[in-house]
Scaffold this motif. Structure first.
Motif, short mmCIF file in Angstrom:
data_model
loop_
_atom_site.label_atom_id
_atom_site.label_comp_id
_atom_site.label_asym_id
_atom_site.label_seq_id
_atom_site.Cartn_x
_atom_site.Cartn_y
_atom_site.Cartn_z
N THR A 108 73.32 42.79 19.68
CA THR A 108 74.37 43.05 20.66
C THR A 108 74.26 42.11 21.85
OG1 THR A 108 72.97 44.82 21.61
CG2 THR A 108 74.64 45.48 20.02
N MET A 109 73.04 41.84 22.31
CA MET A 109 72.90 40.94 23.45
C MET A 109 73.36 39.52 23.11
SD MET A 109 69.33 42.24 25.20
CE MET A 109 69.46 41.12 26.60
N ASN B 235 61.23 49.44 24.87
CA ASN B 235 62.55 48.87 24.59
C ASN B 235 63.10 48.13 25.80
OD1 ASN B 235 63.74 49.54 21.80
ND2 ASN B 235 62.79 51.48 22.40
N LEU B 236 62.79 48.63 26.99
CA LEU B 236 63.18 47.91 28.19
C LEU B 236 62.47 46.56 28.24
CD1 LEU B 236 64.48 47.64 31.01
CD2 LEU B 236 62.49 48.86 31.94
N GLU B 237 61.18 46.55 27.94
CA GLU B 237 60.44 45.29 27.91
C GLU B 237 61.06 44.30 26.93
OE1 GLU B 237 55.84 45.29 28.73
OE2 GLU B 237 56.30 46.96 27.38
N TYR B 238 61.42 44.78 25.74
CA TYR B 238 62.03 43.90 24.75
C TYR B 238 63.35 43.34 25.27
CZ TYR B 238 64.13 42.07 20.54
OH TYR B 238 64.72 41.23 19.63
N THR B 239 64.13 44.20 25.91
CA THR B 239 65.42 43.77 26.46
C THR B 239 65.23 42.69 27.51
OG1 THR B 239 66.37 45.97 26.06
CG2 THR B 239 67.50 44.56 27.64
N LEU B 240 64.25 42.86 28.36
CA LEU B 240 63.99 41.87 29.40
C LEU B 240 63.55 40.54 28.78
CD1 LEU B 240 62.06 44.12 31.97
CD2 LEU B 240 64.45 43.37 32.08
N GLY C 89 70.76 38.00 33.02
CA GLY C 89 70.09 38.84 33.99
C GLY C 89 70.13 40.30 33.56
N ILE C 90 69.15 41.08 34.01
CA ILE C 90 69.09 42.51 33.69
C ILE C 90 68.82 43.30 34.96
CG2 ILE C 90 67.96 44.32 32.34
CD1 ILE C 90 69.42 42.37 30.57
N ASP C 91 69.67 44.28 35.23
CA ASP C 91 69.45 45.28 36.27
C ASP C 91 69.24 46.63 35.61
OD1 ASP C 91 69.96 43.22 38.02
OD2 ASP C 91 71.85 44.04 38.78
N LEU C 92 68.73 47.59 36.37
CA LEU C 92 68.47 48.92 35.83
C LEU C 92 68.94 49.99 36.80
CD1 LEU C 92 67.13 50.86 33.76
CD2 LEU C 92 65.00 50.60 35.08
N ILE D 139 57.69 44.12 33.53
CA ILE D 139 59.11 44.22 33.88
C ILE D 139 59.50 43.08 34.82
CG2 ILE D 139 59.20 46.73 33.51
CD1 ILE D 139 59.18 47.01 36.61
N SER D 140 58.80 41.97 34.69
CA SER D 140 59.06 40.83 35.58
C SER D 140 60.47 40.29 35.40
CB SER D 140 58.04 39.72 35.33
OG SER D 140 58.09 39.28 33.97
N GLY D 141 61.06 40.50 34.22
CA GLY D 141 62.41 39.99 33.98
C GLY D 141 63.51 40.82 34.59
N LEU D 142 63.15 41.95 35.19
CA LEU D 142 64.15 42.82 35.82
C LEU D 142 64.52 42.27 37.20
CD1 LEU D 142 65.64 45.58 35.40
CD2 LEU D 142 63.80 46.61 36.74
N ARG D 143 65.82 42.10 37.45
CA ARG D 143 66.25 41.55 38.73
C ARG D 143 66.38 42.62 39.80
NH1 ARG D 143 72.24 39.52 40.56
NH2 ARG D 143 72.64 41.69 39.98
N ALA D 144 67.11 43.72 39.49
CA ALA D 144 67.49 44.67 40.53
C ALA D 144 67.51 46.09 39.99
CB ALA D 144 68.88 44.31 41.08
#
Length: 957
Positions: free
Chosen positions: A67-68, A105-110, A119-122, A294-299
């Motif tokens: 999907t991404m 799964n969040l880690e994989y998404t990042l 970019g990824i926000d949560l 979760i370093s890939g998380l922006r905001a």
């Protein structure tokens, strides 16, 4: 999508279609370091992002990757993960919010986001507002209930017990009847059943803690009797002289549950007025993320306040009385009758105003700022929707790194962008196309027009609302969120979606650069609104300011082409004056404008006078009347009146305006239209022609985004309130650009524009000359030719099945063709015809498709030329691309609605979701069960309606 997908032809606008990698710029004025003409680099933040609903958090690496990749290919630059309620039949895939599996799964998404440069926000809740299973009753939102007791004479004693039992109540969305007796206490103890029940609000029958018992005599005496109430509720007190009335304040549990929550995210909403509550809430995230990358998380993101979208309101916190006294300088317990509106009118107004201001302070300091600081410690930023809160939302927005708005009212939308401008924030975002129309009724053209409004309002970081994660094995139409529009690969418009995304990315690439170029700081007189009692203790501010003086002023300014930003009392305190300009956030403004204001904080008025003394021009429709609140009232009133008397206002000849010279500056008072003229505030007169615009400055250059929101075709010189050395005109829809035809004098300039209703452009103004190709302007050079009646219509992809090809003698909606298959079809069909090369000497032709339902991709002689998603459905071709005999193909895609209606008529289920399970925006689309239905629909118009014409064109000199 690649840029060449959107080119019209090799000579679309003659030399303006050349791609320039390096352009030398010469400047007659000797300017250096000017950016070269040309589109800025498209970053992931310049691209539009989307809210990404994780239904039931039923995600897995294989489907996340697929999907991404589809989202990235379509031109999305980022995603905001919002876990949400689940889908029936997929319970075995549900993952509890913030569980170890969920975080993996969040880690994989990042990681995948890094690979795709997305970019990824949560969102910081599974649904909204902040809340969840880990929120205890102590940290949950509260309300106050006040009980008064009959008058007690001297020597009398209260016979009633000072106790209150909370009235039980239960509201659910789930259709099966649920009784409160079935619920355990606290609500989190029912974890395994909450997804099915979809509880909106619950209050248990519980003793409510006494927070205060106050006695008021007819002689003016006030006694705090709280400590005299024993554990059984008995008051140990005998009334002294006088006639006494007692008021008891009890604390209750509001019972608001997280809306639309997914598995593991259900539970109580937090107390937004308590630092302990937010710290405990955020601590759960800290613990859940410990040991994970979760370093890939922006905001982190907050999806609006909405606590009081329930019965009653959350209007109390255990430390309310202490916080009030610290901020307002007096004890609220001594003024309970006034708080309840039972004292004299002035006290009623002033105490209520102070209470509301205290609530605003608590949401800002105890919640928003603490959340921001927590995120910053982890190297993250926050995106915040402040609207809806019972607070000054301008201040809440200011505490966020990216303020975010939503809606279709530009007065409201500008609150978020104003704060970004005033506070020097680079980005202002929008929740876009939420309930733009009802399900399956909004086209890409509708979305484009909605996005243009956001861009004009100063938004430069668009988020769609939204895209739903749907696994590959889900049958069509896949998983969908309950609010339109569905920006997902299952939507028929998906293959043309990239055209809209590229348009937005090109526009935002300019609008994210430089600084805003607005002139007026429009004061938001929130104290006037605090003072109006209304129907409840608290007022919730969405930014629309309906019925207020600031809305009247904002509507006038926008209509007349004045560029403004709102500003709050706190933000005014930070203003500075330099060389006659008002400075904030690294930006200069011409003036501060006060609409009619009754109540203004003394500190604000003092600062406004100080700004004028330093050289600023301040505009006031009226002088403020009084100060708000009760604390130190006489002292503040005297100071305000002294300041007002210090203004020596002199009526100006031939005008209603009064002027006071103040230090190096001036204050003007009077009618708004005259104030703006007397203050020499610039405005864009293009607004009179239906053109709307926003300006930004980048070094020595100014960029305009201009949209034709009127009914008039613009073909001629358009005045700009900016001096022009030279100008480059950009078309963000097709990517063409070139040097514009201009005129200029010492103060303003003119640029030649050709914009049909619905079209938009960017104009980049340079102080000197630039080396760039001329922009191609066109005029007709002959009569238009209508394409003949010989068309073949072939259905390419979609469903429920592909209808048989047909030959058409005339164009029209394919739903008018005989046969149910045509009426039920949603997808893409190609119209094919041939035509001979026109005679004559024209080198360029304009093709107009007429009416299209709803987007079209065009090919000529096997070469794809352009994708068109909104009116006008026109494009240009070169005579050199034509053969003696030409094959012309138009692939038209309609909306999803016809196929959905066919499914519903056949009893095929697509409303398969927990919680609200597909409500309708419009009453006309509600069935007997109150949910959305298409059973009353006629087929939606679909296809190439035409007429299709070809017109010879020639360049304008």
């Amino acid at each position: 999508m690649k840029l060449n997908t959107f080119r019209n032809s090799t000579l679309l606008f003659l030399s303006s279609l050349l791609v320039f990698t390096i352009l030398s710029v010469t400047s007659a004025s000797g300017q250096k370091n000017q950016p070269n003409p040309g589109w800025p680099q498209i970053t992931k933040e310049a691209k539009p992002w989307s809210r990404w609903w994780w239904m039931g958090s039923a995600v897995d690496p294989t489907n996340l990757k697929a999907t991404m990749e589809a989202y990235s290919k379509a031109g999305l630059g980022g995603l905001e993960i919002t876990p949400i309620y689940g889908v029936h039949g997929y319970e075995n895939r549900f993952i509890k919010f913030l569980s170890p599996e969920w975080v993996k799964n969040l880690e994989y998404t990042l990681l995948e986001g890094k690979q795709l440069d997305m970019g990824i926000d949560l969102a910081m809740a599974s649904g909204w507002p902040f809340g969840g299973l880990w929120v205890t009753p102590d940290d949950a939102c509260k309300y106050m209930s006040v009980q008064s007791y009959a008058l007690i004479k001297e020597g009398g004693r209260l016979q009633e017990k000072v106790t209150m039992e909370q009235e039980p109540m239960l509201r659910t969305i789930s259709r099966p009847k649920l009784e409160l007796s079935q619920l355990k206490y606290p609500v989190s103890a029912n974890e395994d059943s909450l997804q099915n029940w979809a509880i909106e609000q619950v209050r248990y029958s519980r003793p409510m803690p006494l927070q205060a018992l106050m006695a008021y005599s007819d002689k003016g005496a006030i006694l705090n009797l709280t400590s005299r109430v024993d554990a059984e509720g008995k008051l140990n007190w005998t009334a002294p002289a006088g006639l006494w009335k007692l008021f008891a304040v009890f604390e209750g549990w509001h019972g608001k549950m997280v809306e639309r929550a997914g598995p593991g995210g259900e539970g109580d909403v937090i107390d937004h007025f308590s630092d302990k509550a937010i710290d405990n809430y955020l601590g759960h995230f800290t613990t859940s993320f410990a040991g994970h990358d979760i370093s890939g998380l922006r905001a982190y993101f907050n999806d609006s306040y909405e606590v009081d979208d329930a019965r009653g309101e959350a209007n109390f916190t255990p430390l309310m009385f202490d916080e009030f006294q610290k901020r307002r300088g007096y004890d609220l317990r001594e003024y309970l009758p006034a708080l309840l509106g039972q004292d004299n009118a002035e006290y009623n107004q002033r105490v209520l105003s102070d209470y509301r201001e205290t609530i605003s302070d608590l949401i800002l300091e105890k919640y928003t700022q603490r959340w921001h600081d927590w995120a910053a410690k982890g190297g993250k930023i926050i995106r915040n929707q402040a609207h809806g809160a019972p607070a000054n939302i301008l201040d809440l927005y200011a505490a966020a790194d990216i303020p975010e708005t939503e809606g279709e009212d530009i007065v409201k939308v500008k609150t978020a962008s104003s704060v970004a401008h005033v506070m020097g924030k680079r980005l202002a975002s929008s929740e876009s196309a939420t309930w733009l129309k009802d399900h399956f009724e909004a086209s890409l053209s509708d979305v484009k027009q909605a996005i243009d409004l956001f861009l004009l309002a100063g938004i430069n970081h668009v988020f769609y609302h939204g895209t739903t994660f749907s696994p590959q094995d889900a049958s069509w139409p896949g998983w969908m969120f309950y609010a339109a529009v569905n920006f997902a690969p299952s939507n028929t418009f998906w293959n043309d979606f990239g055209t809209l995304n590229t348009y937005i990315a090109r526009s935002q690439s300019f609008l994210q650069a430089g600084k805003p170029d607005n002139d007026i700081l429009l004061y938001y007189p929130i104290s006037d609104e605090y003072a109006v009692r209304g129907k409840s203790m608290l007022l919730h501010f969405d930014g629309a300011a309906k019925g207020s003086s600031v809305r009247n002023a904002a509507e006038y300014l926008f209509k007349k082409g004045y560029a403004f930003d709102y500003i709050s009392d706190r933000q005014i305190a930070q203003l500075e004056t330099k060389s006659g300009k008002i400075q904030t956030g690294g930006t200069n403004y011409q003036t501060v404008l006060l609409p009619p204001v009754k109540l203004i904080p003394l500190e604000t008025f003092e600062k406004i006078i100080a700004l004028a003394k330093e050289g600023a021009t301040v505009l006031m429709e009226e002088l403020p009347v009084d100060v708000p609140g009760l604390g130190r009232l006489s002292e503040r009133q005297v100071k305000l009146q002294t300041l007002k008397k210090s203004l020596y206002l002199v009526k100006q000849a031939g005008s209603t305006i009064q002027k006071a010279k103040v230090g190096k500056g001036q204050i003007l008072v009077g009618n708004l239209s005259e104030l703006l003229l007397q203050g020499k505030i610039r405005h864009e007169i293009m607004a009179e022609r239906g053109l709307q615009c926003i300006r930004r400055v980048d070094g020595a250059n100014t960029t305009y985004f201009i949209a034709n929101r009127g009914a008039e075709i613009i073909d001629g010189m358009v005045a700009l309130e900016t001096r022009i050395g030279s100008a480059v005109l950009y078309n963000p829809m097709n990517g063409s650009f070139g040097k514009a035809q201009t005129k200029s004098d010492a103060n303003f300039g003119e640029v030649y524009l050709q914009l049909k209703p619905g079209e938009s452009c960017l104009v980049q103004i340079f102080p000197g000359k630039v080396n760039a190709p001329e922009y191609a302007y066109w005029k007709t050079s002959g009569d238009k030719i209508e394409f003949g009646s010989d068309w073949t219509l072939t259905f390419l992809n979609g469903g429920p099945e592909l209808p048989k090809p047909v030959k058409l003698s005339k164009l029209g909606s394919w739903t008018e063709i005989e046969g149910d298959g045509y009426k039920a079809f949603s997808g893409t069909a190609v119209y094919k015809t041939t035509f001979a090369k026109p005679s004559g000497t024209a080198k360029t032709y304009r093709i107009d498709l007429g009416k299209v339902a709803h987007s079209a991709r065009i090919s000529l002689n096997g070469k794809e030329l352009v994708t068109l998603i909104s009116a006008p459905f026109t494009f240009y071709i070169s005579e050199a691309d034509l053969k003696a005999e030409n094959t012309f193909e138009i692939s038209v895609t309609n909306l999803m609605g016809n196929r959905i209606a066919d499914m519903e008529r056949k009893g095929q289920k697509y409303k398969i979701f927990y919680n609200v399970n597909f409500p309708s925006k419009e009453p006309r689309n509600r069935g007997a069960d109150g949910l959305f239905t298409t059973l009353g629909w006629k087929p939606q118009e679909s296809g190439l309606i035409g007429p299709v014409t070809l017109t010879p064109m020639q360049p304008m000199q």
